[in-house]
Design a protein around this motif. Structure first.
Motif, short mmCIF file in Angstrom:
data_model
loop_
_atom_site.label_atom_id
_atom_site.label_comp_id
_atom_site.label_asym_id
_atom_site.label_seq_id
_atom_site.Cartn_x
_atom_site.Cartn_y
_atom_site.Cartn_z
N THR A 1 0.86 -1.18 0.00
CA THR A 1 0.00 0.00 0.00
C THR A 1 0.89 1.22 0.00
O THR A 1 2.10 1.14 0.17
CB THR A 1 -0.89 0.04 1.25
OG1 THR A 1 -0.04 0.17 2.40
CG2 THR A 1 -1.73 -1.22 1.39
N TRP B 1 -11.18 7.92 5.02
CA TRP B 1 -11.11 6.75 5.89
C TRP B 1 -12.51 6.28 6.28
O TRP B 1 -13.45 7.08 6.34
CB TRP B 1 -10.26 7.01 7.14
CG TRP B 1 -10.74 8.13 8.04
CD1 TRP B 1 -10.30 9.42 8.03
CD2 TRP B 1 -11.72 8.05 9.08
NE1 TRP B 1 -10.96 10.16 8.99
CE2 TRP B 1 -11.82 9.34 9.65
CE3 TRP B 1 -12.53 7.03 9.58
CZ2 TRP B 1 -12.69 9.63 10.71
CZ3 TRP B 1 -13.40 7.31 10.62
CH2 TRP B 1 -13.47 8.59 11.17
N GLU C 1 -10.15 1.42 7.17
CA GLU C 1 -9.67 1.37 5.79
C GLU C 1 -9.49 2.80 5.29
O GLU C 1 -10.33 3.66 5.55
CB GLU C 1 -10.66 0.64 4.88
CG GLU C 1 -10.73 -0.85 5.13
CD GLU C 1 -11.64 -1.57 4.15
OE1 GLU C 1 -12.23 -0.87 3.29
OE2 GLU C 1 -11.76 -2.80 4.24
N SER D 1 -8.66 5.08 1.78
CA SER D 1 -8.70 5.00 0.32
C SER D 1 -8.54 6.39 -0.25
O SER D 1 -8.52 7.39 0.46
CB SER D 1 -10.02 4.37 -0.16
OG SER D 1 -11.13 5.13 0.29
N THR E 1 -3.79 4.61 0.44
CA THR E 1 -4.56 3.42 0.78
C THR E 1 -3.87 2.66 1.90
O THR E 1 -2.64 2.68 2.02
CB THR E 1 -4.72 2.49 -0.43
OG1 THR E 1 -3.43 2.13 -0.92
CG2 THR E 1 -5.51 3.16 -1.53
#
Length: 636
Positions: free
Chosen positions: A40, A72, A118, A120, A124
């Motif tokens: 990542t 997030w 998570e 993105s 990421t």
């Protein structure tokens, strides 16, 4: 392992969310937070144990470049989104590989459950799974695990087998001979020029705790550990038969053996650190083995029959650091038994008073260990303030008229020490002293004429917390300790414990976030993405620089491990200039092939290495866990 410095001395997978996303699974399988090669553009750092639902919740994105508004999501165990947000401005750079760190604050989420983050968009990344729950649910296990570590460190016949399958060890300590201090070949090393000379007489020194990754036993560190365990037991109402209460008593019982009230002699150490260069004398640090081997070691006389060293001649004045902490331990014992066993409490109070009266209040070089370089303590007024405070509290509970005198003495030493010292760790007990002195002053009705007031003591505590807060405000991960120096983890946990002591004393909750930030950092929300406590979190120390964990534990990431051990943590990069330590005979090599999975995250002048040879960062020790145990019990 030997403490070769002047200050002191694989990655397990936790159960994830039931329906973790592919990104989370990939992160975990690639090493998760601890992998230097995660696929990542960022690393998400969280408290891998979890967060108190009612408190602050901070995580961090460690990014490979500056990003603008990465998105997030906080997902629960079903995959449902519990919270979303965008990262703001960078908290600062970590190193050239990760020049930006972004805060992710999800404090609004309070529902108990298992979650992961998570990220993105511009960056990421995914975090390991963690929990949100009550303070007791979150911090109760680390607190219990810290107690387990002390159980594993037990020496003598009263061991607890545990997952390391401990066996009775050093039974010959029950009739250990007393020796004169040996001469050392240098002022900062522990190699001796020749065998120490026997003074005559024997001591029952069986029991106690191993100091660190080695098998030496010191009053210097045991007095601090026994104090924090007793305070934790007192503050949580733990009974003498509870795991915590029994462990506190185990430490106190050994200290009782090391103090001979009849001859007024303090014994400060059991075991010889290192032997001679020629090998004619072999010491503890020269042989890598399990402790139960020593009693039958016919080849090495000082391993089979370990020497005991005393602080000084019988009846002589006591180094005030040792006297203050030992008096505090006995006085804490008196407090714990004041209601249930007054006779026992009075006996402890008498021992505390005797020790305290022998303190040398005009000391030269303090007496710590043999050699002094293992633990080169220089502060002592804080210890005398601590001893006096606990004596005063014990006397108040037992209706002893000497309470006012000890209150006066403690206040005088507290004034002398002031705010010029450090924050809570083995070398600075002023936070413990100020908290309990303030309690004793309040219990006495705030008498006039004391050298310090209740308000001054509260201000001193707040000043210690403020010093950590000032560092945290400038640190990308809100760390309050100096982590390019020794004992970063001990200081981190000491700050967390001090904040809880201060809150308990004053009711001031404004410092709560800072306390949480320190526990977060210790448990994974740091640049390295690892918990520094064995068994806590997804990624934790696997290759501790200790014989028990290395020889009795597992090197494949599966149980058993040295549960609850807290390692030194990150240290200054200069401490690694000469590389790691050498492999000793019988040492199981770990990390495999000498790998350094955390090397990519060296930054801010600090490095962390999880390797059995890394005494600089991966050695566990009593004082590390003592600070941690107090912080976790006070937080749960």
């Amino acid at each position: 392992m030997p403490h070769k410095h002047s200050r002191r001395r694989g990655l397990g997978l936790a159960a994830g969310a039931a329906t973790a996303t592919a990104a989370v699974v990939a992160a975990l399988l690639s090493g998760g937070a601890g992998s230097a090669e995660a696929a990542t553009t960022g690393q998400v750092r969280v408290n891998q144990v979890g967060y108190d639902g009612s408190g602050a919740k901070e995580a961090f994105l460690l990014a490979k470049g500056a990003v603008s508004g990465a998105t997030w999501k906080l997902l629960d165990s079903t995959g449902a989104t519990a919270a979303t947000g965008r990262t703001g401005t960078s908290q600062g750079s970590w190193n050239s590989a990760y020049p930006a760190v972004y805060l992710i604050d999800f404090s609004s989420v309070q529902a108990a459950g298992t979650y992961h983050l998570e990220v993105s968009g511009a960056a990421t990344g995914a975090s390991p799974a963690f929990t949100i729950g009550s303070a007791k649910a979150v911090y109760g296990k680390p607190a219990a695990d810290a107690t387990t570590f002390f159980q594993a460190q037990r020496d003598g016949r009263d061991v607890i087998p545990g997952s390391l399958k401990r066996q009775p060890s050093h039974l010959n300590d029950a009739h250990a001979s007393v020796y004169d201090w040996p001469k050392f070949t240098s002022g900062d090393g522990d190699t001796i020029s020749k065998a120490p000379v026997k003074l005559g007489g024997t001591v029952d020194a069986e029991g106690g705790w191993f100091d660190a990754g080695d098998y030496l036993k010191f009053t210097e560190t045991t007095t601090y550990a026994a104090a924090t365990l007793q305070i934790a037991a007192r503050e949580t109402g733990a009974s003498p038969t509870s795991a915590l209460g029994a462990e506190a008593q185990h430490g106190l019982d050994w200290l009782d053996k090391m103090w001979d009230g009849d001859t007024k002699t303090l014994y400060i150490q059991v075991g010889l650190g290192s032997g001679t260069d020629s090998g004619s004398v072999v010491g503890d640090h020269d042989v890598w083995r399990l402790p139960q081997k020593d009693d039958a070691d016919t080849a090495n006389a000082f391993l089979r029959n370990r020497p005991v060293f005393r602080a000084g001649a019988p009846g002589s004045k006591l180094s005030p650091n040792q006297a203050g902490r030992l008096a505090a331990d006995f006085a804490l014992g008196a407090q714990r038994y004041a209601a249930s066993d007054p006779a026992k409490a009075k006996s402890y109070l008498a021992a505390a008073a005797q020790v305290y009266a022998l303190a040398d209040t005009k000391p030269g070089k303090l007496v710590t260990t043999v050699p002094y370089a293992y633990y080169p303590e220089t502060s002592w007024q804080d210890d005398l303030a601590f001893g006096g405070a606990e004596l005063a509290l014990a006397a108040q509970q037992l209706g002893d008229s000497r309470a006012a005198g000890w209150l006066q003495q403690s206040a005088a030493w507290a004034k002398a020490y002031g705010t010029t010292g450090d924050t809570l760790n083995m070398y600075d007990t002023s936070a413990l002293a100020y908290t309990d002195l303030a309690r004793a002053i309040k219990a006495a009705g705030n008498p006039a004429g004391l050298p310090v007031s209740y308000d001054t003591l509260v201000a001193n505590l707040k000043a210690q917390i403020a010093s950590g807060q000032a560092r945290a405000a400038k640190d990308p991960f809100h760390a309050g300790a100096v982590y390019n120096d020794f004992d970063a983890d001990s200081h981190t946990l000491g700050l967390a414990a001090t904040t809880r002591l201060y809150r308990g004393l004053t009711g001031d909750t404004s410092v709560n976030r800072f306390a949480v930030q320190q526990l977060d950092w210790l448990l994974g929300a740091n640049a390295w993405g690892t918990s520094f406590m064995v068994g806590s979190g997804t990624t934790y120390p696997k290759c501790t620089a200790g014989q028990l964990g290395n020889l009795a534990g597992s090197l494949d990431g599966k149980a058993p491990v040295d549960t609850g051990a807290i390692v030194n943590g990150p240290n200054g990069t200069a401490q690694f200039a000469d590389g790691l330590g050498d492999y000793l005979d019988a040492m199981r090599k770990c990390q495999p092939g000498g790998a350094d999975p955390f090397g990519t995250f060296t930054g801010h002048g600090s490095r962390y290495v999880d390797d059995v040879r890394s005494w600089q960062s991966s050695e566990p020790a009593l004082d590390m866990d003592a600070s941690g145990l107090l912080a976790f019990y006070l937080s749960s």
